[in-house]
Design an enzyme around this catalytic site. Structure first.
Site, short mmCIF file in Angstrom:
data_model
loop_
_atom_site.label_atom_id
_atom_site.label_comp_id
_atom_site.label_asym_id
_atom_site.label_seq_id
_atom_site.Cartn_x
_atom_site.Cartn_y
_atom_site.Cartn_z
N ARG A 60 -25.50 83.62 -22.86
CA ARG A 60 -25.54 82.15 -22.78
C ARG A 60 -25.38 81.66 -21.34
NH1 ARG A 60 -21.22 79.04 -23.27
NH2 ARG A 60 -20.14 80.51 -24.61
N TYR A 113 -42.01 59.29 -20.60
CA TYR A 113 -42.14 59.93 -21.90
C TYR A 113 -41.13 59.30 -22.89
CZ TYR A 113 -41.90 63.54 -25.46
OH TYR A 113 -41.91 64.20 -26.66
N ASP A 185 -40.17 63.83 -13.46
CA ASP A 185 -40.74 64.66 -14.52
C ASP A 185 -42.18 64.93 -14.11
OD1 ASP A 185 -42.06 65.60 -16.78
OD2 ASP A 185 -40.91 64.35 -18.18
N LYS A 210 -45.91 72.62 -21.79
CA LYS A 210 -47.25 72.16 -21.40
C LYS A 210 -47.90 73.19 -20.46
CE LYS A 210 -46.25 68.55 -23.91
NZ LYS A 210 -44.84 68.54 -24.03
C1 LIG Z 1 -44.10 64.13 -19.72
C2 LIG Z 1 -43.26 64.83 -20.74
N1 LIG Z 1 -41.98 65.09 -20.45
C3 LIG Z 1 -41.17 65.71 -21.36
C4 LIG Z 1 -41.63 66.06 -22.60
C5 LIG Z 1 -40.70 66.73 -23.57
O1 LIG Z 1 -40.95 68.09 -23.61
P1 LIG Z 1 -40.61 69.03 -24.86
O2 LIG Z 1 -41.48 68.60 -26.00
O3 LIG Z 1 -40.91 70.41 -24.35
O4 LIG Z 1 -39.16 68.84 -25.17
C6 LIG Z 1 -42.97 65.81 -22.94
C7 LIG Z 1 -43.48 66.19 -24.27
O5 LIG Z 1 -44.56 65.84 -24.66
C8 LIG Z 1 -43.80 65.17 -21.99
O6 LIG Z 1 -45.08 64.87 -22.24
#
Ligand SMILES: Cc1ncc(COP(=O)(O)O)c(C=O)c1O
Length: 395
Positions: A60, A113, A185, A210
């Site tokens: 962990r 997001y 992000d 992604k």
């Molecule tokens: C721009 C962006 N940030 C964060 C996330 C969250 O990622 P996760 O689904 O891997 O938790 C997403 C998910 O679609 C996203 O498009």
């Protein structure tokens, strides 16, 4: 184009070889399935324990397979540290929880997001954070969101689903002037498509689900930055126990080796499709920063690499019903809500990521009912175009 690291290696080389000097042994990182590690003396145990994420002590807290992947990620991004998480949201909430105390304030883009906005809302209700949302399309108004106690300015660029481009350097200068961190992000651009740290970002996060994973077969996240800033994030990860297992870490490291070529190919396919869609009579508007008429084109040219990202969106004439017919009519492009993978995916934001918004809120965010979001994969572009043309023609 390959960006060069301090070691002089380009991004393609770093993706394949890491920064490793290893010349002998397994060319693929061995997967070490061990939840704990044993020691022949108390002294050696204490050394490993105190190495934290870099140590082999207890899974962990960090493990060798995870560390190999984290080192490759940090090498690609050009940061001191990387920490992997079991999802993008775990990485983002790890960064928020590490940097915000009760009553702290965050400025974030309205276009971030939805899961991130939900996390900020949760923090507001449960932990006493407060938050101001500013519009990605109006950079001159961002300063109005800041106040004393603002600790973080959180951005994404390009944004989902209308691909607004945010000037990272401008956002960093504003955040720093107010004593806040800039967190980015960078999921849409990927680590090889946009380097946020040299533009002033303090912490960069990804949904590794992604482009980093890239094959639609895993869920993961990563946070990157200086050793100092990631120390707090590491504490959050250890306390909450949000650590990917060895199999997952290995799969992500393997995917990283092909990241630059996957991104370059998806991006060039996306640009070609955006150009063709912009001329199609059934399409009212195309949102893609690679198009010269896009309001963020010049900034994107400055701060993006290997093209302009794999995601575009287009507004189908005839509104939601027509857009639904387009998505239902696609045969090669799959109807699914993710992005950045080798396979092309289409989705309708009004039914997926933005389904909780009223028609008025959608309009305010510039998202029409007929908007289709397309994540472009690495297939042959002529096959993708034939599929899109067929679906548009029948809609
Ligand atoms: C721009 C962006 N940030 C964060 C996330 C969250 O990622 P996760 O689904 O891997 O938790 C997403 C998910 O679609 C996203 O498009």
């Amino acid at each position: 184009m390959a960006t060069r690291s301090r070691t002089g290696h380009g991004s393609n080389t770093r993706a394949v070889a890491g920064d490793s000097r290893r010349r002998a042994g397994a060319v693929s990182t061995p997967i070490i399935h061990s939840s704990t590690f044993s020691f022949d003396s108390l002294e050696s145990m204490l050394v490993e324990r105190d190495r934290g994420a870099a140590g082999a002590f207890y899974q962990r807290l960090g493990h060798p397979t995870l560390r190999a992947c984290e080192e490759r990620l940090a090498g690609l991004e050009g940061t001191e540290e990387a920490l992997l998480f079991p999802s993008g949201m775990a990485a983002i909430t790890g960064v928020l929880l590490a940097n915000l105390h009760a009553k702290d304030h965050v400025v974030a883009l309205r276009q971030c997001y939805g899961g991130t906005l939900d996390a900020l809302h949760w923090g507001k209700e449960r932990l006493g954070w407060s938050c101001a949302l500013v519009d990605a399309r109006e950079p001159e108004s961002w300063k109005d969101g800041f106040r004393s106690g603002t600790r973080i300015f959180h951005i994404e660029t390009p944004t989902n689903p209308t691909l607004c481009v945010v000037d990272i350097e401008h956002a960093a200068a504003l955040a720093h002037r107010h004593g806040a961190l800039l967190t980015v992000d960078n999921t849409f651009a990927s680590p090889v498509g946009q380097k946020c740290m040299p533009l002033g970002a303090d912490l960069v996060m990804y949904s590794a689900t992604k482009s980093i994973g890239g094959h639609g077969d895993l869920l993961a996240g990563v946070a990157l930055g200086s050793r100092e800033l990631l120390a707090g994030v590491y504490n959050v990860r250890s306390v909450f126990g949000a650590v990917p297992d060895p199999q997952m870490a290995w799969l992500i490291e393997r995917s990283l080796k092909t990241l630059p070529i996957r991104v370059e190919r998806g991006n060039s396919n996306a640009l070609e499709l955006a150009r063709r869609l912009a001329k199609h009579p059934r399409v009212a508007q195309v949102f893609y920063p690679g198009l010269e008429g896009h309001p963020g084109h010049e900034i994107a040219r400055r701060q993006m690499m290997l093209g302009f990202g794999p995601v575009l969106a287009f507004d189908v004439r005839g509104g939601m019903a027509a857009a639904e017919r387009v998505v239902n009519g696609l045969e090669l492009v799959r109807h699914a809500p993710s992005l950045g993978g080798v396979e092309s995916l289409a989705s309708l934001p009004a039914h997926t990521s933005h389904r909780h918004m009223s028609p008025e809120e959608l309009a305010q965010a510039g998202i029409s009912q007929g908007l289709v979001r397309l994540s472009v994969g690495i297939e042959d572009v002529e096959d993708l175009w034939e599929d899109l043309e067929g679906a548009l023609g029948a809609a």
